[in-house]
Design an enzyme around this catalytic site. Sequence first.
Site, PDB file in Angstrom:
ATOM      1  CB  SER A  60      -0.904   0.017   1.231  1.00 51.63           C
ATOM      2  OG  SER A  60      -1.664  -1.157   1.289  1.00 51.63           O
TER       3      SER A  60
HETATM    4  N1  SAH Z   1      -1.015  -4.595   3.770  1.00 51.01           N
HETATM    5  C1  SAH Z   1      -0.297  -5.100   2.643  1.00 51.01           C
HETATM    6  C2  SAH Z   1      -1.114  -4.899   1.394  1.00 51.01           C
HETATM    7  C3  SAH Z   1      -1.119  -6.115   0.583  1.00 51.01           C
HETATM    8  S1  SAH Z   1      -2.254  -6.120  -0.763  1.00 51.01           S
HETATM    9  C4  SAH Z   1       1.060  -4.455   2.538  1.00 51.01           C
HETATM   10  O1  SAH Z   1       1.306  -3.471   3.245  1.00 51.01           O
HETATM   11  O2  SAH Z   1       1.912  -4.939   1.793  1.00 51.01           O
HETATM   12  C5  SAH Z   1      -3.562  -7.104  -0.100  1.00 51.01           C
HETATM   13  C6  SAH Z   1      -3.221  -8.491   0.296  1.00 51.01           C
HETATM   14  O3  SAH Z   1      -4.435  -9.130   0.656  1.00 51.01           O
HETATM   15  C7  SAH Z   1      -2.593  -9.356  -0.801  1.00 51.01           C
HETATM   16  O4  SAH Z   1      -1.386  -9.876  -0.345  1.00 51.01           O
HETATM   17  C8  SAH Z   1      -3.627 -10.446  -1.038  1.00 51.01           C
HETATM   18  O5  SAH Z   1      -3.065 -11.707  -1.354  1.00 51.01           O
HETATM   19  C9  SAH Z   1      -4.329 -10.491   0.304  1.00 51.01           C
HETATM   20  N2  SAH Z   1      -5.662 -11.088   0.273  1.00 51.01           N
HETATM   21  C10 SAH Z   1      -6.625 -10.958  -0.678  1.00 51.01           C
HETATM   22  N3  SAH Z   1      -7.714 -11.666  -0.349  1.00 51.01           N
HETATM   23  C11 SAH Z   1      -7.440 -12.271   0.847  1.00 51.01           C
HETATM   24  C12 SAH Z   1      -8.164 -13.151   1.702  1.00 51.01           C
HETATM   25  N4  SAH Z   1      -9.411 -13.562   1.415  1.00 51.01           N
HETATM   26  N5  SAH Z   1      -7.567 -13.561   2.846  1.00 51.01           N
HETATM   27  C13 SAH Z   1      -6.314 -13.167   3.169  1.00 51.01           C
HETATM   28  N6  SAH Z   1      -5.573 -12.348   2.389  1.00 51.01           N
HETATM   29  C14 SAH Z   1      -6.128 -11.897   1.248  1.00 51.01           C
END
Ligand code: SAH
Length: 213
Positions: A60
Amino acid sequence: MTEDYRKIELIMSLRNQGIRDQRILEAIERTPREMFLGPSFQPMAYADQALPIACGQTISQPYVVAFMTDRLKLNDRCKVLEIGTGSGYQTAILSPLCRRVYTIERYRTLAKEAGERFKALGLSNVTQMVGDGHKGWPKLAPFDRIIVTAAAAEVPQALGDQLAVGGIMIIPLQSGPMSQELVRITRDERGLAHERLLPVRFVPLVEGIARES
Ligand code: SAH
């Protein structure tokens, strides 16, 4: 420009955009964002933008991380559930501001890499799980705070159920075919209340654990 200088510029820009909580700014200042990126994106670690990580996901934007953290109103007694560990950057910002973070990721690869970063940074109050965040973490509920870092069509039922009375959830929700907004959900004795905060763009919250080759 040196990395330190870029970092100071980022902190100043976050402050100018309304992030005034010194603890949050300090957490961002102390967390090496380059550690959460692949080599080719490391030079952009302190630009205020989202960047690609493995498995087609994104880390993010620092402003959005700061904004979500700010609106969670954390204190050192909070037990926090995070959905979407991704790179682990948001987790690393939450860690010093609360009692414990439980974080769920659907990609085993991302969870493993994030875990190595937590270890290297000595974040001892983070617990991880590979799983589907739609289900939350029922055994450990209720949570004082829930932060979801992937966009959903609506608040997953289990997450609403696992939010403590007096608790706060920050979640990006689809608000139209091409638009999302960050929503703050609070729970009191009568139920859940929603409040729109900010237009955003997140990767989608996907059902089930990811299949990886
Ligand atoms: N907070 C993270 C943002 C990652 S993007 C950072 O700072 O890097 C969002 C993440 O949510 C991705 O890694 C994706 O794989 C995960 N995601 C999507 N759907 C999900 C689910 N149902 N359960 C767990 N993780 C999920």
